[in-house]
Design an enzyme around this catalytic site. Structure first.
Site, PDB file in Angstrom:
ATOM      1  N   ARG A   1       0.800  -1.225   0.000  1.00 26.43           N
ATOM      2  CA  ARG A   1       0.000   0.000   0.000  1.00 26.43           C
ATOM      3  C   ARG A   1       0.838   1.282   0.000  1.00 26.43           C
ATOM      4  O   ARG A   1       0.335   2.369  -0.234  1.00 26.43           O
ATOM      5  CB  ARG A   1      -0.963  -0.027   1.206  1.00 26.43           C
TER       6      ARG A   1
ATOM      7  N   GLN B   1      11.591 -14.886   7.067  1.00 25.45           N
ATOM      8  CA  GLN B   1      10.291 -15.395   6.623  1.00 25.45           C
ATOM      9  C   GLN B   1      10.303 -15.333   5.092  1.00 25.45           C
ATOM     10  O   GLN B   1      10.152 -14.267   4.504  1.00 25.45           O
ATOM     11  CB  GLN B   1       9.155 -14.519   7.186  1.00 25.45           C
TER      12      GLN B   1
ATOM     13  N   GLY C   1       1.479 -14.187   6.479  1.00 28.56           N
ATOM     14  CA  GLY C   1       0.681 -13.586   7.546  1.00 28.56           C
ATOM     15  C   GLY C   1       1.491 -13.380   8.816  1.00 28.56           C
ATOM     16  O   GLY C   1       2.599 -13.902   8.960  1.00 28.56           O
TER      17      GLY C   1
ATOM     18  N   GLU D   1     -10.309  -9.153  12.121  1.00 32.74           N
ATOM     19  CA  GLU D   1      -9.717  -8.247  11.136  1.00 32.74           C
ATOM     20  C   GLU D   1     -10.803  -7.453  10.414  1.00 32.74           C
ATOM     21  O   GLU D   1     -11.910  -7.972  10.203  1.00 32.74           O
ATOM     22  CB  GLU D   1      -8.884  -9.044  10.122  1.00 32.74           C
TER      23      GLU D   1
ATOM     24  N   ASN E   1       0.540   2.206   6.853  1.00 32.71           N
ATOM     25  CA  ASN E   1       0.363   1.309   5.708  1.00 32.71           C
ATOM     26  C   ASN E   1       0.468   2.057   4.382  1.00 32.71           C
ATOM     27  O   ASN E   1       0.694   1.451   3.349  1.00 32.71           O
ATOM     28  CB  ASN E   1      -0.996   0.608   5.771  1.00 32.71           C
TER      29      ASN E   1
ATOM     30  N   LYS F   1      33.649  24.495  -0.195  1.00 33.26           N
ATOM     31  CA  LYS F   1      33.603  23.050  -0.442  1.00 33.26           C
ATOM     32  C   LYS F   1      34.937  22.473  -0.045  1.00 33.26           C
ATOM     33  O   LYS F   1      35.969  22.942  -0.515  1.00 33.26           O
ATOM     34  CB  LYS F   1      33.336  22.764  -1.919  1.00 33.26           C
TER      35      LYS F   1
ATOM     36  N   TYR G   1      33.835  31.712  -4.010  1.00 33.23           N
ATOM     37  CA  TYR G   1      33.864  30.258  -4.036  1.00 33.23           C
ATOM     38  C   TYR G   1      35.215  29.794  -3.520  1.00 33.23           C
ATOM     39  O   TYR G   1      36.256  30.112  -4.117  1.00 33.23           O
ATOM     40  CB  TYR G   1      33.637  29.719  -5.461  1.00 33.23           C
TER      41      TYR G   1
HETATM   42  C1  UD1 Z   1      -2.183  -5.766  11.589  1.00 29.89           C
HETATM   43  C2  UD1 Z   1      -3.126  -6.614  12.420  1.00 29.89           C
HETATM   44  C3  UD1 Z   1      -4.342  -5.764  12.838  1.00 29.89           C
HETATM   45  C4  UD1 Z   1      -3.876  -4.526  13.567  1.00 29.89           C
HETATM   46  C5  UD1 Z   1      -2.828  -3.754  12.751  1.00 29.89           C
HETATM   47  C6  UD1 Z   1      -2.209  -2.661  13.610  1.00 29.89           C
HETATM   48  C7  UD1 Z   1      -2.910  -8.910  11.605  1.00 29.89           C
HETATM   49  C8  UD1 Z   1      -3.515  -9.969  10.787  1.00 29.89           C
HETATM   50  N1  UD1 Z   1      -3.562  -7.735  11.650  1.00 29.89           N
HETATM   51  O1  UD1 Z   1      -2.878  -5.415  10.388  1.00 29.89           O
HETATM   52  O2  UD1 Z   1      -5.195  -6.525  13.668  1.00 29.89           O
HETATM   53  O3  UD1 Z   1      -4.990  -3.706  13.838  1.00 29.89           O
HETATM   54  O4  UD1 Z   1      -1.765  -4.627  12.330  1.00 29.89           O
HETATM   55  O5  UD1 Z   1      -1.360  -1.829  12.877  1.00 29.89           O
HETATM   56  O6  UD1 Z   1      -1.890  -9.116  12.221  1.00 29.89           O
HETATM   57  N2  UD1 Z   1       4.384  -8.818   8.378  1.00 29.89           N
HETATM   58  C9  UD1 Z   1       5.343  -9.801   8.269  1.00 29.89           C
HETATM   59  N3  UD1 Z   1       5.026 -10.956   7.608  1.00 29.89           N
HETATM   60  C10 UD1 Z   1       3.811 -11.196   7.069  1.00 29.89           C
HETATM   61  C11 UD1 Z   1       2.834 -10.178   7.189  1.00 29.89           C
HETATM   62  C12 UD1 Z   1       3.141  -9.008   7.850  1.00 29.89           C
HETATM   63  O7  UD1 Z   1       6.464  -9.650   8.760  1.00 29.89           O
HETATM   64  O8  UD1 Z   1       3.630 -12.280   6.495  1.00 29.89           O
HETATM   65  C13 UD1 Z   1       4.721  -7.566   9.092  1.00 29.89           C
HETATM   66  C14 UD1 Z   1       4.642  -6.344   8.213  1.00 29.89           C
HETATM   67  O9  UD1 Z   1       5.914  -6.046   7.643  1.00 29.89           O
HETATM   68  C15 UD1 Z   1       4.203  -5.248   9.192  1.00 29.89           C
HETATM   69  C16 UD1 Z   1       3.462  -6.015  10.265  1.00 29.89           C
HETATM   70  O10 UD1 Z   1       3.783  -7.380  10.123  1.00 29.89           O
HETATM   71  O11 UD1 Z   1       5.311  -4.595   9.762  1.00 29.89           O
HETATM   72  C17 UD1 Z   1       1.943  -5.834  10.170  1.00 29.89           C
HETATM   73  O12 UD1 Z   1       1.506  -6.279   8.890  1.00 29.89           O
HETATM   74  P1  UD1 Z   1       0.425  -5.483   8.038  1.00 29.89           P
HETATM   75  O13 UD1 Z   1       0.208  -6.185   6.767  1.00 29.89           O
HETATM   76  O14 UD1 Z   1       0.775  -4.056   8.005  1.00 29.89           O
HETATM   77  O15 UD1 Z   1      -0.869  -5.703   8.977  1.00 29.89           O
HETATM   78  P2  UD1 Z   1      -2.161  -4.790   9.080  1.00 29.89           P
HETATM   79  O16 UD1 Z   1      -3.037  -5.045   7.930  1.00 29.89           O
HETATM   80  O17 UD1 Z   1      -1.783  -3.388   9.338  1.00 29.89           O
HETATM   81 CA    CA Z   2       0.144  -2.307   9.364  1.00 32.18          CA
END
Ligand code: UD1
Ligand code: CA
Length: 457
Positions: A16, A73, A78, A155, A228, A351, A366
């Site tokens: 995003r 990862q 997720g 969510e 985001n 400089k 300069y």
């Molecule tokens: C997440 C939470 C949501 C919360 C919000 C707060 C989940 C499913 N949802 O949503 O409940 O309100 O944060 O800001 O957790 N990341 C990984 N690996 C992955 C996916 C994500 O490392 O496979 C990391 C991302 O880099 C990020 C963080 O986890 O730093 C959160 O991920 P993001 O996709 O931003 O979650 P949200 O949709 O904001």
């Molecule tokens: Ca987030």
């Protein structure tokens, strides 16, 4: 004391953001978001701090360096799947694990400490940091039963109309009993709208196993903002900017207009320094006490001494001494070293120049690739001719030299101590100490020449 561990989630791409730069590396007040988070978590002195990396893994690693351990990862399935990658480093150990998202740059160690305290006091196995959001769109919602106990997190994308009306949100920061966390993660499924393994599902799993799960609501939604997209990034920048400025003001710095002053997270400023509007100070710049900086001045990676005044100017990667006066409209380019009591006036560019104590270049010059001694006067319009199209050469001006206006000093060249360069000279040979050097065509006056011209018309 209970062991404390921390896991920071930083593997996502950040679709995003619509950016080539990975989300958690986007800077807020000059410092990448994930570094803000790590710095705050580090203040809690956990036994282990593990960052989950994936997209941009090497870049995130080189940003954070040794301050963290890492778990890779490979596929971003997720947030639960992300935490699971830390299992080889954490699974089975006794203690509390704090999980924080790398995209919540405003979270503070104070709030995380309060969360941990609450967790311990109520004897919970999982505690969510929640906040009240005016606009909860996009966040996970906290679902409580009729007694107000936490049941689960839903969510946004999976929530019913009624669940979406809940304004208490999951901030993405939690603490868990470490052993139970890694056990529960194995039971998380991806049967949801996004087809992802959600970390928030661990709450419901633990609850159903009969464990106490709790929520700690912070008063400050601003602190828990999840970034985001670029709009949220600008909101984070604004909040962080005011937080940094406030801290400087409480430390004794006057900031005339905090809304229009931009100070990086790693800048230090001494007491009774005044920062005027439109000023941007970045990197690890340090400014000592009793200075006056701005208005509309840009300072990047500079070390500045006491009682120095810099007005409407730009200075990068340079050191500037005490009682120096710069500007308006001066440009101090990288690798310049300006000693005490120097004056660099309007439309002067330095400089890679050393400028000795008490020396002055008051207007339109300069000075590049130069070593200027102490008590030198550089007249208006002086230029060090340092470049022949291929190479750069050094100009050396020793102590006490007077360079008359509009002189060209063609490098490599040395002007000896206390020498005097006549105005308008083009100097291409060394000038001995105490010599007067005049290097220009002699003036010829043709008497009554204009009358002759007029007669011929
Ligand atoms: C997440 C939470 C949501 C919360 C919000 C707060 C989940 C499913 N949802 O949503 O409940 O309100 O944060 O800001 O957790 N990341 C990984 N690996 C992955 C996916 C994500 O490392 O496979 C990391 C991302 O880099 C990020 C963080 O986890 O730093 C959160 O991920 P993001 O996709 O931003 O979650 P949200 O949709 O904001
Ligand atoms: Ca987030």
């Amino acid at each position: 004391m209970t062991n404390r561990f921390a896991v920071i989630l930083a593997a996502g791409q950040g679709t995003r953001m619509k950016s080539k730069l990975y989300k958690v590396l986007h800077p807020v007040c000059g410092k990448p978001m994930v570094q803000h988070v790590v710095d705050q978590v580090a203040a809690l002195q956990t036994q282990k701090l593990v960052t989950i990396i994936g997209h941009g893994a090497e870049l995130v690693k080189s940003q954070l360096g040794e301050s963290s351990e890492y778990a890779l990862q490979e596929e971003q399935l997720g947030t639960a799947h992300a935490v699971m990658q830390a299992a080889p480093l954490l699974e089975g150990q006794e203690g509390v694990t704090l999980v924080v998202c790398g995209d919540t740059p405003l979270i503070t160690s104070t709030t995380m400490e309060e969360l941990l305290k609450h967790h311990e006091q109520v004897g919970a196995k999982a505690t969510i940091l929640t906040a009240h959001a005016e606009d909860p769109t996009g966040y996970g919602r906290i679902i409580r039963d009729e007694n107000g106990n936490v049941e689960k997190i839903v969510e946004h994308k999976d929530a019913s109309e009624q669940e979406r009306s809940v304004r208490e949100i999951n901030t993405g920061t939690y603490c868990f009993d470490n052993q139970l966390l890694f056990d529960a993660l194995k039971n998380v499924s991806n049967h949801n709208v996004q087809g992802e393994y959600y970390l928030p599902d661990v709450i419901e799993i633990l609850k159903n196993q009969g464990h106490i799960v709790s929520a700690y609501q912070t008063m400050s939604f601003a602190e828990t903002l999840g970034v985001n997209d670029r709009y949220a990034l600008s909101q984070a920048e604004k909040t962080m900017k005011l937080r940094i400025n406030k801290q400087h003001m409480l430390n004794g710095v006057t900031i005339i207009d905090p809304d229009n002053t931009y100070i990086g997270a790693d800048v230090s400023i001494g007491q009774d320094t005044v920062i005027l509007p439109g000023t941007i100070i970045s990197g690890s710049s340090s400014i000592a006490s009793n200075c006056e900086i701005g208005p509309h001045t840009e300072i990047r990676e500079c070390k500045i001494g006491e009682r120095t005044v810099i007005r409407q100017s730009v200075a990068h990667n340079s050191s500037i001494g005490n009682d120096v006066n710069i500007g308006p409209f001066a440009h101090i380019r990288p690798d310049s070293m300006i000693d005490d009591e120097v004056k660099v006036g309007n439309f002067v560019e330095l400089k890679k120049a050393v400028f000795g104590k008490g020396s002055k270049a008051s207007h339109l010059s300069y000075i590049g690739d130069a070593e200027v001694g102490a008590d030198v006067n550089i007249g208006c319009g002086t230029i060090t001719v340092n470049y022949d199209g291929k190479n750069k050469y050094l100009t050396k001006i020793e102590d006490g030299v007077f360079v008359g206006c509009n002189s060209n000093l063609i490098a490599p060249v040395t002007i000896g101590k206390d020498a005097y360069i006549a105005a308008g000279s083009t100097i291409n040979q060394d000038v001995p100490s105490k010599a007067l050097s005049i290097a220009r065509a002699r003036q010829v006056n043709k008497e009554n020449y204009i009358d002759k011209l007029n007669k011929n018309e």
